[in-house]
Design a protein around this motif. Sequence first.
Motif, PDB file in Angstrom:
ATOM      1  N   PRO A  37      39.497 -12.761 -47.072  1.00 36.43           N
ATOM      2  CA  PRO A  37      38.927 -13.662 -48.077  1.00 36.43           C
ATOM      3  C   PRO A  37      37.426 -13.871 -47.874  1.00 36.43           C
ATOM      4  N   PHE A  38      36.808 -14.458 -48.868  1.00 35.08           N
ATOM      5  CA  PHE A  38      35.364 -14.641 -48.892  1.00 35.08           C
ATOM      6  C   PHE A  38      35.053 -15.899 -49.685  1.00 35.08           C
ATOM      7  N   TRP A  39      33.854 -16.422 -49.515  1.00 35.99           N
ATOM      8  CA  TRP A  39      33.443 -17.548 -50.366  1.00 35.99           C
ATOM      9  C   TRP A  39      32.762 -16.956 -51.602  1.00 35.99           C
ATOM     10  N   PRO A  40      33.223 -17.303 -52.780  1.00 39.13           N
ATOM     11  CA  PRO A  40      32.712 -16.673 -53.995  1.00 39.13           C
ATOM     12  C   PRO A  40      31.385 -17.264 -54.472  1.00 39.13           C
ATOM     13  N   GLN A  41      30.580 -16.402 -55.053  1.00 40.48           N
ATOM     14  CA  GLN A  41      29.334 -16.801 -55.712  1.00 40.48           C
ATOM     15  C   GLN A  41      29.620 -16.902 -57.208  1.00 40.48           C
ATOM     16  N   LEU A  42      29.243 -18.026 -57.818  1.00 41.22           N
ATOM     17  CA  LEU A  42      29.663 -18.341 -59.184  1.00 41.22           C
ATOM     18  C   LEU A  42      28.466 -18.628 -60.091  1.00 41.22           C
ATOM     19  N   PRO A  43      27.722 -17.617 -60.498  1.00 41.80           N
ATOM     20  CA  PRO A  43      26.538 -17.865 -61.343  1.00 41.80           C
ATOM     21  C   PRO A  43      26.848 -18.515 -62.676  1.00 41.80           C
ATOM     22  N   HIS A  44      28.097 -18.379 -63.174  1.00 42.30           N
ATOM     23  CA  HIS A  44      28.448 -19.060 -64.414  1.00 42.30           C
ATOM     24  C   HIS A  44      28.631 -20.568 -64.220  1.00 42.30           C
ATOM     25  N   ALA A  45      28.732 -20.997 -62.974  1.00 41.21           N
ATOM     26  CA  ALA A  45      28.870 -22.425 -62.690  1.00 41.21           C
ATOM     27  C   ALA A  45      27.511 -23.112 -62.575  1.00 41.21           C
ATOM     28  N   GLY A  46      26.439 -22.333 -62.509  1.00 43.45           N
ATOM     29  CA  GLY A  46      25.097 -22.904 -62.392  1.00 43.45           C
ATOM     30  C   GLY A  46      24.134 -21.906 -61.783  1.00 43.45           C
ATOM     31  N   PHE A  47      22.859 -22.064 -62.095  1.00 44.96           N
ATOM     32  CA  PHE A  47      21.853 -21.088 -61.655  1.00 44.96           C
ATOM     33  C   PHE A  47      21.746 -21.026 -60.138  1.00 44.96           C
ATOM     34  N   TYR A  48      21.970 -22.136 -59.461  1.00 47.13           N
ATOM     35  CA  TYR A  48      21.862 -22.149 -58.004  1.00 47.13           C
ATOM     36  C   TYR A  48      23.005 -21.388 -57.323  1.00 47.13           C
ATOM     37  N   GLU A  49      24.018 -21.000 -58.083  1.00 50.29           N
ATOM     38  CA  GLU A  49      25.105 -20.187 -57.535  1.00 50.29           C
ATOM     39  C   GLU A  49      24.774 -18.698 -57.577  1.00 50.29           C
ATOM     40  N   ASP A  50      23.680 -18.335 -58.218  1.00 50.08           N
ATOM     41  CA  ASP A  50      23.258 -16.938 -58.287  1.00 50.08           C
ATOM     42  C   ASP A  50      22.847 -16.458 -56.896  1.00 50.08           C
ATOM     43  N   MET A  51      23.225 -15.218 -56.527  1.00 50.95           N
ATOM     44  CA  MET A  51      22.990 -14.751 -55.159  1.00 50.95           C
ATOM     45  C   MET A  51      21.508 -14.633 -54.836  1.00 50.95           C
ATOM     46  N   TYR A  52      20.665 -14.407 -55.842  1.00 48.04           N
ATOM     47  CA  TYR A  52      19.226 -14.345 -55.588  1.00 48.04           C
ATOM     48  C   TYR A  52      18.664 -15.738 -55.336  1.00 48.04           C
ATOM     49  N   VAL A  53      19.184 -16.733 -56.030  1.00 50.51           N
ATOM     50  CA  VAL A  53      18.709 -18.100 -55.844  1.00 50.51           C
ATOM     51  C   VAL A  53      19.193 -18.654 -54.506  1.00 50.51           C
ATOM     52  N   GLN A  54      20.421 -18.354 -54.117  1.00 48.76           N
ATOM     53  CA  GLN A  54      21.018 -18.947 -52.921  1.00 48.76           C
ATOM     54  C   GLN A  54      20.212 -18.675 -51.656  1.00 48.76           C
ATOM     55  N   ILE A  55      19.517 -17.550 -51.615  1.00 43.01           N
ATOM     56  CA  ILE A  55      18.784 -17.181 -50.406  1.00 43.01           C
ATOM     57  C   ILE A  55      17.409 -17.839 -50.349  1.00 43.01           C
ATOM     58  N   THR A  56      16.975 -18.499 -51.448  1.00 47.75           N
ATOM     59  CA  THR A  56      15.577 -18.935 -51.544  1.00 47.75           C
ATOM     60  C   THR A  56      15.277 -20.274 -50.888  1.00 47.75           C
ATOM     61  N   ASP A  57      16.295 -21.024 -50.500  1.00 53.18           N
ATOM     62  CA  ASP A  57      16.058 -22.348 -49.925  1.00 53.18           C
ATOM     63  C   ASP A  57      15.135 -22.227 -48.715  1.00 53.18           C
ATOM     64  N   ASN A  58      14.007 -22.930 -48.747  1.00 49.41           N
ATOM     65  CA  ASN A  58      12.985 -22.946 -47.691  1.00 49.41           C
ATOM     66  C   ASN A  58      12.193 -21.644 -47.571  1.00 49.41           C
ATOM     67  N   PHE A  59      12.290 -20.765 -48.551  1.00 49.67           N
ATOM     68  CA  PHE A  59      11.457 -19.564 -48.562  1.00 49.67           C
ATOM     69  C   PHE A  59      10.052 -19.978 -49.033  1.00 49.67           C
TER      70      PHE A  59
END
Length: 347
Positions: A37-59
């Motif tokens: 199993p894995f933790w799912p990324q859900l861009p349809h639930a909100g922009f912050y769920e997008d895999m490109y956005v998720q990595i940006t915190d504190n960049f």
Amino acid sequence: MEKIYKLPGNCMTTAMGILPHDQVEEAMKLALGVDIPFWPQLPHAGFYEDMYVQITDNFPGIRIDEGEQRILFDTAEFYRELDSYVENFDNDDYFRIQGRYSAVYRNFLENPGIKKYPLIRGQSIGPISFGLKITDENRKPIIYNDEIRFFLYEFMSRKINVQYREISEVNPNSFVWIDEPGLSFIFGSFTGYPAEKAGKDYRDFLSLIEGPKGIHLCGNPDWSFLLETLDLDILSVDIFSNGNIFVRYVDQIKAFLEKGGIISWGIVPTLTEEYVQESADTLISHLEGLWNYLDSRGISIETVVRQAWLAPARCCLVNLDGTATVTKAFDVLRRVSEYFKKKYNLE
């Protein structure tokens, strides 16, 4: 040579991280329904769920425009904010996936059921793909800036390693694979990032990654580079689309399997137009045809299946039926896996 981890194969099922759901509970049920199993990324639930956005915190230098659904980067701000990064380099909290950057991640870690699985998985966008997609104020991809690129590889490795440690605390049999669609074309001469330099940079990046090293991509990259050069433990491939090309790399596949590598064979299509033309039987036949080809050239099917995972071919967010096709694809995946587990007496 980097350490190679001995991972169980045996046609266990897993899947790419992105799901088309907008409800956490429904997505988690699907993600927990596979062997790994894995933790799912859900861009349809909100922009912050997008895999490109998720990595940006504190960049440094990054700003998120949620209304316009854009990731903005400013070079001057990048250099101004570097001090904060340096000050927090050894602070794991600085690199964690937190708060609005995933509605699912903490839910996954706090689920007591994930301790029972033979393996669990996280995922992260990789530096090549991120660096090609994110552009500076002059619309130039940041991967072409030598100083920013060096930082990018280091920052990504810290993010991935903190995620790996967190997941490992819940289940020690864990890994984080790197989602790298950009590897499909980074080595083309048109990119402006010389292949030799890109290859060395990526090897150096992977040397910083803790735990089993895995790459997932849906395209058709330089398979020799991935199989031979990177000392990967896991390679996840869209076999439904690219299998006939992939299996032609017989010598490289053989060497990869001989050192204990796992190939995740993405065999079940998730795009509605492709899915409706297939069945468990046709997909089994397709996969067996590829494996028979390898067997005829000296890689036994028994070796292949014991070092194989099975997965959907790719993620899909564009189906008109929402989550229906993807959910059905996971059901077919289980049937394909059960067939091979029974046929080859796999644990």
